[in-house]
Design a protein around this motif. Structure first.
Motif, PDB file in Angstrom:
ATOM      1  N   UNK A  12      -5.632  70.933 -51.118  1.00  0.00           N
ATOM      2  CA  UNK A  12      -5.221  71.925 -50.105  1.00  0.00           C
ATOM      3  C   UNK A  12      -6.416  72.777 -49.685  1.00  0.00           C
ATOM      4  N   UNK A  13      -6.683  72.860 -48.382  1.00  0.00           N
ATOM      5  CA  UNK A  13      -7.877  73.572 -47.922  1.00  0.00           C
ATOM      6  C   UNK A  13      -7.743  75.088 -47.949  1.00  0.00           C
ATOM      7  N   UNK A  14      -8.900  75.754 -47.917  1.00  0.00           N
ATOM      8  CA  UNK A  14      -8.936  77.209 -47.798  1.00  0.00           C
ATOM      9  C   UNK A  14      -8.707  77.649 -46.357  1.00  0.00           C
ATOM     10  N   UNK A  15      -9.137  76.816 -45.403  1.00  0.00           N
ATOM     11  CA  UNK A  15      -9.056  77.170 -43.984  1.00  0.00           C
ATOM     12  C   UNK A  15      -8.504  75.981 -43.197  1.00  0.00           C
ATOM     13  N   UNK A  16      -7.753  76.269 -42.140  1.00  0.00           N
ATOM     14  CA  UNK A  16      -7.333  75.233 -41.193  1.00  0.00           C
ATOM     15  C   UNK A  16      -6.848  75.903 -39.916  1.00  0.00           C
ATOM     16  N   UNK A  17      -6.863  75.155 -38.827  1.00  0.00           N
ATOM     17  CA  UNK A  17      -6.421  75.679 -37.530  1.00  0.00           C
ATOM     18  C   UNK A  17      -5.103  75.086 -37.075  1.00  0.00           C
ATOM     19  N   UNK A  18      -4.428  74.339 -37.918  1.00  0.00           N
ATOM     20  CA  UNK A  18      -3.202  73.659 -37.514  1.00  0.00           C
ATOM     21  C   UNK A  18      -2.112  74.652 -37.125  1.00  0.00           C
ATOM     22  N   UNK A  19      -1.329  74.282 -36.104  1.00  0.00           N
ATOM     23  CA  UNK A  19      -0.365  75.216 -35.519  1.00  0.00           C
ATOM     24  C   UNK A  19       1.084  74.885 -35.842  1.00  0.00           C
ATOM     25  N   UNK A  20       1.335  73.794 -36.569  1.00  0.00           N
ATOM     26  CA  UNK A  20       2.708  73.337 -36.735  1.00  0.00           C
ATOM     27  C   UNK A  20       3.269  73.559 -38.134  1.00  0.00           C
ATOM     28  N   UNK A  21       2.653  74.433 -38.904  1.00  0.00           N
ATOM     29  CA  UNK A  21       3.194  74.737 -40.232  1.00  0.00           C
ATOM     30  C   UNK A  21       2.708  76.113 -40.678  1.00  0.00           C
ATOM     31  N   UNK A  22       3.150  76.516 -41.868  1.00  0.00           N
ATOM     32  CA  UNK A  22       2.722  77.795 -42.443  1.00  0.00           C
ATOM     33  C   UNK A  22       2.083  77.555 -43.807  1.00  0.00           C
ATOM     34  N   UNK A  23       1.259  76.508 -43.888  1.00  0.00           N
ATOM     35  CA  UNK A  23       0.588  76.189 -45.143  1.00  0.00           C
ATOM     36  C   UNK A  23      -0.344  77.311 -45.572  1.00  0.00           C
ATOM     37  N   UNK A  24      -0.750  77.256 -46.816  1.00  0.00           N
ATOM     38  CA  UNK A  24      -1.597  78.295 -47.390  1.00  0.00           C
ATOM     39  C   UNK A  24      -2.868  78.525 -46.573  1.00  0.00           C
ATOM     40  N   UNK A  25      -3.428  77.469 -46.007  1.00  0.00           N
ATOM     41  CA  UNK A  25      -4.694  77.589 -45.267  1.00  0.00           C
ATOM     42  C   UNK A  25      -4.536  78.335 -43.953  1.00  0.00           C
ATOM     43  N   UNK A  26      -3.298  78.565 -43.507  1.00  0.00           N
ATOM     44  CA  UNK A  26      -3.068  79.318 -42.275  1.00  0.00           C
ATOM     45  C   UNK A  26      -2.968  80.819 -42.528  1.00  0.00           C
ATOM     46  N   UNK A  27      -3.024  81.218 -43.801  1.00  0.00           N
ATOM     47  CA  UNK A  27      -2.778  82.614 -44.165  1.00  0.00           C
ATOM     48  C   UNK A  27      -4.077  83.363 -44.464  1.00  0.00           C
ATOM     49  N   UNK A  28      -4.112  84.617 -44.066  1.00  0.00           N
ATOM     50  CA  UNK A  28      -5.279  85.456 -44.348  1.00  0.00           C
ATOM     51  C   UNK A  28      -5.438  85.669 -45.849  1.00  0.00           C
ATOM     52  N   UNK A  29      -4.311  85.747 -46.562  1.00  0.00           N
ATOM     53  CA  UNK A  29      -4.360  85.986 -48.007  1.00  0.00           C
ATOM     54  C   UNK A  29      -4.151  84.688 -48.792  1.00  0.00           C
ATOM     55  N   UNK A  30      -4.822  83.633 -48.367  1.00  0.00           N
ATOM     56  CA  UNK A  30      -4.702  82.305 -48.974  1.00  0.00           C
ATOM     57  C   UNK A  30      -4.943  82.323 -50.483  1.00  0.00           C
ATOM     58  N   UNK A  31      -4.035  81.694 -51.232  1.00  0.00           N
ATOM     59  CA  UNK A  31      -4.237  81.554 -52.677  1.00  0.00           C
ATOM     60  C   UNK A  31      -5.493  80.756 -53.005  1.00  0.00           C
ATOM     61  N   UNK A  32      -5.753  79.715 -52.214  1.00  0.00           N
ATOM     62  CA  UNK A  32      -6.920  78.879 -52.495  1.00  0.00           C
ATOM     63  C   UNK A  32      -8.221  79.660 -52.360  1.00  0.00           C
ATOM     64  N   UNK A  33      -8.267  80.595 -51.453  1.00  0.00           N
ATOM     65  CA  UNK A  33      -9.480  81.394 -51.272  1.00  0.00           C
ATOM     66  C   UNK A  33      -9.552  82.553 -52.260  1.00  0.00           C
ATOM     67  N   UNK A  34      -8.460  83.326 -52.343  1.00  0.00           N
ATOM     68  CA  UNK A  34      -8.492  84.626 -53.013  1.00  0.00           C
ATOM     69  C   UNK A  34      -7.980  84.594 -54.444  1.00  0.00           C
ATOM     70  N   UNK A  35      -7.282  83.520 -54.823  1.00  0.00           N
ATOM     71  CA  UNK A  35      -6.739  83.443 -56.171  1.00  0.00           C
ATOM     72  C   UNK A  35      -5.262  83.784 -56.220  1.00  0.00           C
ATOM     73  N   UNK A  36      -4.693  83.673 -57.405  1.00  0.00           N
ATOM     74  CA  UNK A  36      -3.268  83.929 -57.596  1.00  0.00           C
ATOM     75  C   UNK A  36      -2.975  85.427 -57.611  1.00  0.00           C
TER      76      UNK A  36
END
Length: 298
Positions: free
Chosen positions: A136-160
């Motif tokens: 699962x990526x830290x960043x993405x530009x996809x527009x058709x879901x609400x995956x973690x990579x679409x969030x400013x507070x991504x778990x993959x980037x910032x941790x649990x």
């Protein structure tokens, strides 16, 4: 891939999660069929894997059980194929489980401690390239879901998140230890970022953004899609960090070449009207590690 392996033009394959869709289905017969499909090239070159969200379950049940039993990666007795590293020429490759930040929580603390130690132990005089892969990526530009990579507070980037704090943050670890390139998947599309940390672009210069950059280059490699189709980019880039986006099938027509201690080339192409055309190409040069790129051609 079979033809490339037979010609000896590739040294290995990186499969960044989600196998067979799914290995456990039909009592494991889908997994059997998938393993037969990859055998012609996986029997000739290393086929390196990392778990994705479709490998859910436990080591004793479900798709994760199939993943653990069907593959044998380095450090399997310690990590059950969830995290490991290996060297290929001038590159140090690290595979770790993104799922430790979602459902595989029993691995999170152990994996993070190992990741910190592994990165700290890299000898850049011997392996100046540090390349990671996780699903699962830290960043993405996809527009058709609400995956973690679409969030400013991504778990993959910032941790649990817990108790108003964040734990086991991977992006800060990447910056501290100068990870050069990170391969991801999960999104059914292709996207390459400018060198990015904390949503901020750290290009080397205006003329040569990938020359001696100040952060990791992220590449999402899911454009082959699956039975669920592709993920769209209807709203364009999500941030200034998005350099190239593509929904076409990506085919490695000029295999990745780790040419020397200071130089490597990545070239990916897309199939359009039954013809392969240039899709994205970028090359690494060291001195720590210098990166240059060419723009995508449609």
């Amino acid at each position: 891939l079979t033809a490339e392996a037979e010609r000896g033009t590739i040294d290995g394959v990186l499969h960044v999660g989600d196998f067979g869709y799914d290995l456990w289905e039909q009592g494991g017969r889908v997994g059997d069929s998938f393993m037969r499909d990859i055998e012609p090239f996986a029997a000739r070159v290393p086929y390196m894997v990392t778990p994705g969200n479709h490998e859910g379950g436990t080591n004793l049940f479900g798709d994760l059980h199939h993943y653990v039993k069907r593959f044998n990666m380095p450090m399997k007795e310690r990590s059950s194929n969830s995290f490991f590293s290996f060297d290929v020429g001038p590159a140090h490759f690290i595979s770790f489980s993104s799922e430790a930040y979602f459902w595989q929580l029993w691995e999170t603390e152990k994996q993070f401690a190992w990741l910190k130690a592994d990165l700290a132990a890299v000898d850049r005089t011997r392996t100046p390239f540090v390349i990671t892969m996780a699903h699962r990526p830290m960043y993405c530009s996809n527009s058709d879901d609400t995956d973690d990579c679409t969030k400013v507070d991504s778990n993959m980037r910032l941790g649990l998140p817990a108790l108003g704090m964040r734990f086991f943050a991977v992006e800060e670890l990447f910056l501290e230890h100068r990870v050069d390139l990170a391969f991801w998947a999960h999104e059914h599309s292709y996207e390459r970022l400018w060198p990015t940390h904390n949503n901020v672009v750290y290009n080397g210069s205006l003329e040569e953004p990938y020359h001696n950059p100040g952060a990791t280059v992220h590449v999402v490699t899911g454009a082959a899609g699956c039975r669920e189709g592709h993920d769209e980019y209807k709203n364009g880039p999500r941030g200034d960090w998005s350099a190239v986006r593509n929904l076409s099938l990506i085919h490695i027509s000029e295999p990745t070449r780790l040419l020397s201690i200071s130089y490597a080339v990545f070239c990916l192409k897309k199939k359009k009207n039954n013809k392969l055309t240039n899709s994205d190409k970028y090359q690494f040069k060291s001195n720590r590690l210098r990166i240059a790129t060419t723009q995508a051609n449609d």
